[in-house]
Scaffold this active site. Sequence first.
Site, PDB file in Angstrom:
ATOM      1  CB  SER A  70     -49.292 -18.560 -17.524  1.00  6.92           C
ATOM      2  OG  SER A  70     -49.372 -17.268 -18.036  1.00  6.92           O
ATOM      3  CE  LYS A  73     -51.473 -15.283 -16.622  1.00  2.83           C
ATOM      4  NZ  LYS A  73     -51.023 -15.168 -17.996  1.00  2.83           N
ATOM      5  CE1 TYR A 197     -50.412 -12.438 -14.494  1.00  3.89           C
ATOM      6  CE2 TYR A 197     -48.793 -10.794 -15.155  1.00  3.89           C
ATOM      7  CZ  TYR A 197     -49.478 -11.968 -15.400  1.00  3.89           C
ATOM      8  OH  TYR A 197     -49.215 -12.671 -16.556  1.00  3.89           O
ATOM      9  CE1 TYR A 249     -50.553 -18.726 -21.545  1.00  4.72           C
ATOM     10  CE2 TYR A 249     -48.932 -19.817 -22.912  1.00  4.72           C
ATOM     11  CZ  TYR A 249     -49.329 -19.359 -21.691  1.00  4.72           C
ATOM     12  OH  TYR A 249     -48.523 -19.541 -20.614  1.00  4.72           O
TER      13      TYR A 249
HETATM   14  N1  GLN Z   1     -45.316 -13.397 -16.214  1.00  5.53           N
HETATM   15  C1  GLN Z   1     -45.586 -13.691 -17.590  1.00  5.53           C
HETATM   16  C2  GLN Z   1     -46.131 -12.475 -18.292  1.00  5.53           C
HETATM   17  O1  GLN Z   1     -46.878 -11.785 -17.706  1.00  5.53           O
HETATM   18  C3  GLN Z   1     -46.543 -14.846 -17.687  1.00  5.53           C
HETATM   19  C4  GLN Z   1     -46.847 -15.239 -19.074  1.00  5.53           C
HETATM   20  C5  GLN Z   1     -47.029 -16.688 -19.314  1.00  5.53           C
HETATM   21  O2  GLN Z   1     -46.568 -17.567 -18.589  1.00  5.53           O
HETATM   22  N2  GLN Z   1     -47.644 -16.956 -20.432  1.00  5.53           N
HETATM   23  O3  GLN Z   1     -45.825 -12.183 -19.403  1.00  5.53           O
END
Ligand code: GLN
Length: 313
Positions: A70, A73, A197, A249
Amino acid sequence: MPKQIDIAKIQSALDDIASRMAGESDRGEVASYIPELSRVPLNQFGIAVAPLNGPPIFAGDADVPFSIQSISKVFALVVALGHVGATLWRRVGREPSGDPFNSIVQLEFERGKPRNPFINPGAIVVSDVILEHESGEFGRHPVLELCRRLADAPDISVDEEVFASEVKTGDRNRALAYFMLAEGNIKGEVKKVTESYFRQCSIAMTCRQLAEATRFLASGGEGPDAEIAGVTPERTRRINALMMTCGCYDASGEVAFRIGLPCKSGVGGGVVAIAPSVGSIVAWSPGLDEKGNSVLALKAIEELAHGLGWSVF
Ligand code: GLN
Protein backbone atom coordinates in the site's frame (compact mmCIF):
# COMPACT_ATOMS: atom_id res chain seq x y z
CA MET A 1 14.71 25.20 4.65
CA PRO A 2 16.18 21.84 5.75
CA LYS A 3 16.71 21.63 9.50
CA GLN A 4 20.18 20.90 10.84
CA ILE A 5 20.55 17.29 11.89
CA ASP A 6 23.12 15.40 13.92
CA ILE A 7 24.06 12.40 11.76
CA ALA A 8 26.03 10.62 14.49
CA LYS A 9 23.10 10.92 16.90
CA ILE A 10 20.66 9.52 14.32
CA GLN A 11 23.04 6.66 13.48
CA SER A 12 23.40 5.68 17.11
CA ALA A 13 19.61 5.89 17.65
CA LEU A 14 19.07 3.61 14.61
CA ASP A 15 21.71 1.11 15.77
CA ASP A 16 20.17 1.01 19.22
CA ILE A 17 16.63 0.53 17.86
CA ALA A 18 17.75 -2.18 15.41
CA SER A 19 19.49 -4.15 18.13
CA ARG A 20 16.50 -3.93 20.46
CA MET A 21 14.06 -4.89 17.69
CA ALA A 22 16.17 -7.95 16.91
CA GLY A 23 15.40 -9.22 20.41
CA GLU A 24 11.64 -8.50 20.35
CA SER A 25 9.45 -11.55 20.70
CA ASP A 26 6.10 -9.87 19.96
CA ARG A 27 6.49 -9.37 16.21
CA GLY A 28 2.91 -9.75 14.91
CA GLU A 29 2.03 -12.06 12.02
CA VAL A 30 3.06 -12.07 8.39
CA ALA A 31 0.21 -11.27 5.95
CA SER A 32 -1.22 -14.56 4.79
CA TYR A 33 -4.07 -13.50 2.49
CA ILE A 34 -1.48 -12.91 -0.24
CA PRO A 35 0.19 -16.36 -0.16
CA GLU A 36 3.56 -15.18 -1.45
CA LEU A 37 3.88 -12.67 1.41
CA SER A 38 3.37 -15.40 4.01
CA ARG A 39 6.72 -16.89 2.99
CA VAL A 40 8.71 -13.85 4.15
CA PRO A 41 10.72 -14.72 7.32
CA LEU A 42 9.31 -12.93 10.37
CA ASN A 43 12.62 -12.26 12.10
CA GLN A 44 13.72 -9.35 9.91
CA PHE A 45 13.89 -5.67 10.79
CA GLY A 46 15.39 -2.73 8.90
CA ILE A 47 15.31 1.02 9.31
CA ALA A 48 16.59 3.96 7.24
CA VAL A 49 16.43 7.73 7.41
CA ALA A 50 16.93 9.78 4.22
CA PRO A 51 17.74 13.31 5.36
CA LEU A 52 17.08 16.23 3.01
CA ASN A 53 20.76 17.03 2.86
CA GLY A 54 23.07 14.08 3.08
CA PRO A 55 23.16 10.37 2.34
CA PRO A 56 20.80 7.85 3.98
CA ILE A 57 21.53 6.62 7.50
CA PHE A 58 20.44 3.05 8.22
CA ALA A 59 20.62 -0.04 10.43
CA GLY A 60 19.49 -3.68 10.48
CA ASP A 61 18.07 -5.24 7.29
CA ALA A 62 17.86 -1.89 5.52
CA ASP A 63 19.09 -3.36 2.23
CA VAL A 64 16.67 -6.29 2.02
CA PRO A 65 13.97 -5.70 -0.62
CA PHE A 66 10.37 -6.12 0.53
CA SER A 67 6.98 -5.71 -1.07
CA ILE A 68 5.93 -2.06 -0.73
CA GLN A 69 2.22 -2.92 -1.09
CA SER A 70 0.00 0.00 0.00
CA ILE A 71 2.93 2.39 0.25
CA SER A 72 2.74 2.42 -3.57
CA LYS A 73 -0.55 4.31 -3.16
CA VAL A 74 1.41 7.46 -2.30
CA PHE A 75 3.42 7.31 -5.54
CA ALA A 76 0.30 6.46 -7.54
CA LEU A 77 -1.47 9.47 -6.07
CA VAL A 78 1.43 11.68 -7.12
CA VAL A 79 1.22 10.32 -10.69
CA ALA A 80 -2.57 10.71 -10.90
CA LEU A 81 -2.52 14.25 -9.49
CA GLY A 82 0.13 15.04 -12.08
CA HIS A 83 -2.37 14.04 -14.78
CA VAL A 84 -5.67 15.41 -13.54
CA GLY A 85 -4.86 17.75 -10.62
CA ALA A 86 -7.65 18.56 -8.20
CA THR A 87 -10.35 17.06 -10.44
CA LEU A 88 -9.27 13.72 -8.94
CA TRP A 89 -11.29 14.63 -5.84
CA ARG A 90 -14.54 14.33 -7.81
CA ARG A 91 -13.92 10.56 -7.88
CA VAL A 92 -12.08 9.96 -4.58
CA GLY A 93 -12.70 11.54 -1.17
CA ARG A 94 -10.28 12.87 1.44
CA GLU A 95 -11.80 11.54 4.63
CA PRO A 96 -10.43 8.80 6.89
CA SER A 97 -12.52 5.68 6.44
CA GLY A 98 -12.46 4.15 9.91
CA ASP A 99 -12.94 0.85 8.09
CA PRO A 100 -10.40 -1.78 6.99
CA PHE A 101 -8.47 -1.01 3.79
CA ASN A 102 -10.40 -3.57 1.75
CA SER A 103 -13.87 -2.92 3.15
CA ILE A 104 -16.79 -3.13 0.74
CA VAL A 105 -19.58 -1.98 3.03
CA GLN A 106 -18.80 1.76 3.06
CA LEU A 107 -18.45 1.85 -0.70
CA GLU A 108 -22.03 0.75 -1.17
CA PHE A 109 -23.39 3.38 1.23
CA GLU A 110 -21.38 6.05 -0.51
CA ARG A 111 -22.36 5.06 -4.06
CA GLY A 112 -18.96 3.97 -5.30
CA LYS A 113 -16.93 7.03 -4.27
CA PRO A 114 -14.09 5.76 -2.04
CA ARG A 115 -13.34 7.72 1.11
CA ASN A 116 -9.67 8.36 0.28
CA PRO A 117 -6.87 7.34 -2.11
CA PHE A 118 -5.07 5.19 0.49
CA ILE A 119 -7.69 2.49 0.95
CA ASN A 120 -7.95 -0.15 -1.77
CA PRO A 121 -10.99 1.20 -3.66
CA GLY A 122 -9.46 4.69 -3.67
CA ALA A 123 -6.20 3.33 -5.02
CA ILE A 124 -8.07 1.32 -7.67
CA VAL A 125 -9.76 4.52 -8.90
CA VAL A 126 -6.34 6.20 -8.92
CA SER A 127 -5.01 3.31 -11.06
CA ASP A 128 -7.94 3.79 -13.43
CA VAL A 129 -7.14 7.51 -13.74
CA ILE A 130 -3.48 6.70 -14.48
CA LEU A 131 -4.46 4.15 -17.14
CA GLU A 132 -6.71 6.73 -18.80
CA HIS A 133 -3.58 8.82 -19.34
CA GLU A 134 -0.84 6.25 -19.85
CA SER A 135 -0.78 2.97 -21.72
CA GLY A 136 0.23 0.98 -18.63
CA GLU A 137 2.29 -1.39 -20.73
CA PHE A 138 3.85 -4.02 -18.51
CA GLY A 139 7.45 -3.32 -17.66
CA ARG A 140 6.89 0.43 -17.88
CA HIS A 141 4.55 1.03 -15.02
CA PRO A 142 4.47 4.78 -14.22
CA VAL A 143 4.59 4.11 -10.47
CA LEU A 144 7.65 1.89 -10.92
CA GLU A 145 9.28 4.52 -13.13
CA LEU A 146 8.67 7.21 -10.51
CA CYS A 147 10.13 5.04 -7.71
CA ARG A 148 13.22 4.35 -9.79
CA ARG A 149 13.78 8.02 -10.56
CA LEU A 150 13.17 9.25 -7.03
CA ALA A 151 15.46 6.62 -5.46
CA ASP A 152 17.94 6.94 -8.33
CA ALA A 153 17.86 3.15 -8.55
CA PRO A 154 17.00 1.83 -12.05
CA ASP A 155 17.15 -1.76 -10.79
CA ILE A 156 14.02 -1.45 -8.63
CA SER A 157 11.52 -3.96 -10.02
CA VAL A 158 8.20 -5.69 -9.59
CA ASP A 159 8.34 -9.00 -7.69
CA GLU A 160 6.61 -11.19 -10.30
CA GLU A 161 5.78 -13.91 -7.78
CA VAL A 162 4.02 -11.49 -5.46
CA PHE A 163 2.22 -10.04 -8.48
CA ALA A 164 1.02 -13.48 -9.62
CA SER A 165 -0.08 -14.25 -6.07
CA GLU A 166 -2.10 -11.03 -5.89
CA VAL A 167 -3.76 -11.64 -9.25
CA LYS A 168 -4.69 -15.13 -8.16
CA THR A 169 -6.18 -14.15 -4.82
CA GLY A 170 -7.44 -10.65 -5.65
CA ASP A 171 -11.18 -11.35 -5.90
CA ARG A 172 -12.03 -8.86 -3.20
CA ASN A 173 -10.20 -6.08 -5.03
CA ARG A 174 -11.91 -7.09 -8.28
CA ALA A 175 -15.24 -6.99 -6.43
CA LEU A 176 -14.50 -3.44 -5.29
CA ALA A 177 -13.59 -2.49 -8.86
CA TYR A 178 -16.74 -4.08 -10.34
CA PHE A 179 -18.89 -2.31 -7.82
CA MET A 180 -17.33 1.03 -8.74
CA LEU A 181 -17.69 0.17 -12.43
CA ALA A 182 -21.40 -0.34 -11.84
CA GLU A 183 -21.54 3.06 -10.16
CA GLY A 184 -19.68 4.71 -13.06
CA ASN A 185 -16.51 5.44 -11.10
CA ILE A 186 -14.28 3.06 -13.06
CA LYS A 187 -13.89 3.83 -16.75
CA GLY A 188 -11.45 1.15 -17.93
CA GLU A 189 -11.52 -2.65 -17.91
CA VAL A 190 -11.56 -4.14 -14.42
CA LYS A 191 -8.91 -6.72 -15.33
CA LYS A 192 -6.49 -4.09 -16.62
CA VAL A 193 -7.14 -1.65 -13.80
CA THR A 194 -6.74 -4.19 -11.00
CA GLU A 195 -3.66 -5.72 -12.61
CA SER A 196 -2.07 -2.29 -12.81
CA TYR A 197 -2.93 -1.82 -9.12
CA PHE A 198 -1.50 -5.25 -8.19
CA ARG A 199 1.65 -4.46 -10.11
CA GLN A 200 2.36 -1.28 -8.21
CA CYS A 201 1.70 -3.10 -4.90
CA SER A 202 4.23 -5.78 -5.91
CA ILE A 203 7.14 -3.38 -6.37
CA ALA A 204 10.02 -4.52 -4.16
CA MET A 205 12.26 -1.91 -2.52
CA THR A 206 14.65 -1.73 0.41
CA CYS A 207 14.23 0.61 3.40
CA ARG A 208 17.07 2.70 2.06
CA GLN A 209 15.56 3.02 -1.43
CA LEU A 210 12.09 3.74 -0.11
CA ALA A 211 13.39 6.42 2.26
CA GLU A 212 15.15 8.09 -0.67
CA ALA A 213 12.06 7.77 -2.85
CA THR A 214 9.78 9.42 -0.26
CA ARG A 215 12.20 12.14 0.85
CA PHE A 216 10.49 14.62 -1.50
CA LEU A 217 7.55 14.69 0.91
CA ALA A 218 9.78 16.25 3.59
CA SER A 219 11.07 18.96 1.28
CA GLY A 220 8.15 21.37 1.45
CA GLY A 221 7.69 20.88 -2.29
CA GLU A 222 11.01 22.48 -3.19
CA GLY A 223 14.30 21.20 -4.57
CA PRO A 224 15.34 18.42 -6.95
CA ASP A 225 13.26 15.59 -5.42
CA ALA A 226 10.07 17.66 -5.57
CA GLU A 227 10.89 18.47 -9.17
CA ILE A 228 11.21 14.80 -10.08
CA ALA A 229 7.91 14.07 -8.34
CA GLY A 230 6.33 17.12 -10.00
CA VAL A 231 4.84 18.36 -6.72
CA THR A 232 4.31 21.94 -5.58
CA PRO A 233 4.50 23.07 -1.94
CA GLU A 234 0.71 22.97 -1.72
CA ARG A 235 0.44 19.47 -3.17
CA THR A 236 3.16 18.26 -0.82
CA ARG A 237 1.27 19.62 2.21
CA ARG A 238 -1.90 17.93 1.05
CA ILE A 239 -0.34 14.53 0.45
CA ASN A 240 1.17 14.73 3.94
CA ALA A 241 -2.22 15.67 5.38
CA LEU A 242 -3.77 12.60 3.74
CA MET A 243 -0.98 10.38 5.06
CA MET A 244 -1.54 11.72 8.56
CA THR A 245 -5.30 11.19 8.47
CA CYS A 246 -5.63 8.10 6.24
CA GLY A 247 -2.18 6.51 5.79
CA CYS A 248 -2.55 3.61 8.22
CA TYR A 249 -6.13 2.58 7.39
CA ASP A 250 -8.41 2.33 10.42
CA ALA A 251 -5.45 2.82 12.76
CA SER A 252 -4.57 6.26 11.34
CA GLY A 253 -5.81 8.14 14.42
CA GLU A 254 -3.90 5.86 16.74
CA VAL A 255 -0.73 6.21 14.65
CA ALA A 256 -1.05 10.03 14.59
CA PHE A 257 -1.47 9.93 18.37
CA ARG A 258 1.55 7.70 18.90
CA ILE A 259 3.95 9.06 16.27
CA GLY A 260 2.75 12.54 15.29
CA LEU A 261 4.11 12.33 11.75
CA PRO A 262 2.41 11.64 8.39
CA CYS A 263 2.78 7.89 7.83
CA LYS A 264 1.93 5.32 5.17
CA SER A 265 2.03 1.60 5.77
CA GLY A 266 1.74 -1.52 3.62
CA VAL A 267 0.94 -5.16 4.34
CA GLY A 268 4.48 -6.08 3.26
CA GLY A 269 5.47 -4.69 6.68
CA GLY A 270 6.90 -1.34 5.59
CA VAL A 271 6.02 2.01 7.16
CA VAL A 272 7.09 5.41 5.80
CA ALA A 273 7.02 8.45 8.09
CA ILE A 274 7.73 12.01 7.00
CA ALA A 275 9.53 14.46 9.26
CA PRO A 276 8.99 17.78 7.46
CA SER A 277 12.18 19.77 6.77
CA VAL A 278 14.21 16.83 8.12
CA GLY A 279 13.69 13.80 5.89
CA SER A 280 11.92 10.50 5.43
CA ILE A 281 12.03 7.52 7.78
CA VAL A 282 11.29 3.97 6.63
CA ALA A 283 11.09 0.97 8.94
CA TRP A 284 10.27 -2.56 7.88
CA SER A 285 9.44 -5.77 9.64
CA PRO A 286 7.02 -8.26 8.04
CA GLY A 287 4.92 -9.07 11.14
CA LEU A 288 1.61 -7.17 11.19
CA ASP A 289 -0.98 -6.26 13.82
CA GLU A 290 -4.70 -6.95 13.33
CA LYS A 291 -5.15 -3.73 11.30
CA GLY A 292 -2.42 -4.70 8.83
CA ASN A 293 0.33 -2.40 10.12
CA SER A 294 3.82 -3.65 10.98
CA VAL A 295 4.17 -4.05 14.74
CA LEU A 296 7.90 -3.39 14.93
CA ALA A 297 8.07 -0.74 12.21
CA LEU A 298 5.52 1.39 14.05
CA LYS A 299 7.25 0.80 17.36
CA ALA A 300 10.65 1.72 15.92
CA ILE A 301 9.41 4.91 14.26
CA GLU A 302 7.61 5.89 17.45
CA GLU A 303 10.82 5.47 19.47
CA LEU A 304 12.95 7.31 16.93
CA ALA A 305 10.52 10.22 16.54
CA HIS A 306 10.19 10.61 20.30
CA GLY A 307 13.90 10.27 20.93
CA LEU A 308 14.78 12.95 18.38
CA GLY A 309 11.76 15.19 19.01
CA TRP A 310 10.38 14.81 15.48
CA SER A 311 6.67 15.57 15.39
CA VAL A 312 4.53 17.99 13.44
CA PHE A 313 2.72 18.98 16.64
N1 GLN B 1 -2.06 -5.44 -2.39
C1 GLN B 1 -2.73 -5.33 -1.13
C2 GLN B 1 -4.22 -5.48 -1.30
O1 GLN B 1 -4.72 -5.00 -2.25
C3 GLN B 1 -2.40 -4.01 -0.49
C4 GLN B 1 -3.02 -3.83 0.84
C5 GLN B 1 -2.21 -3.10 1.84
O2 GLN B 1 -0.99 -3.00 1.80
N2 GLN B 1 -2.91 -2.65 2.84
O3 GLN B 1 -4.90 -6.08 -0.53
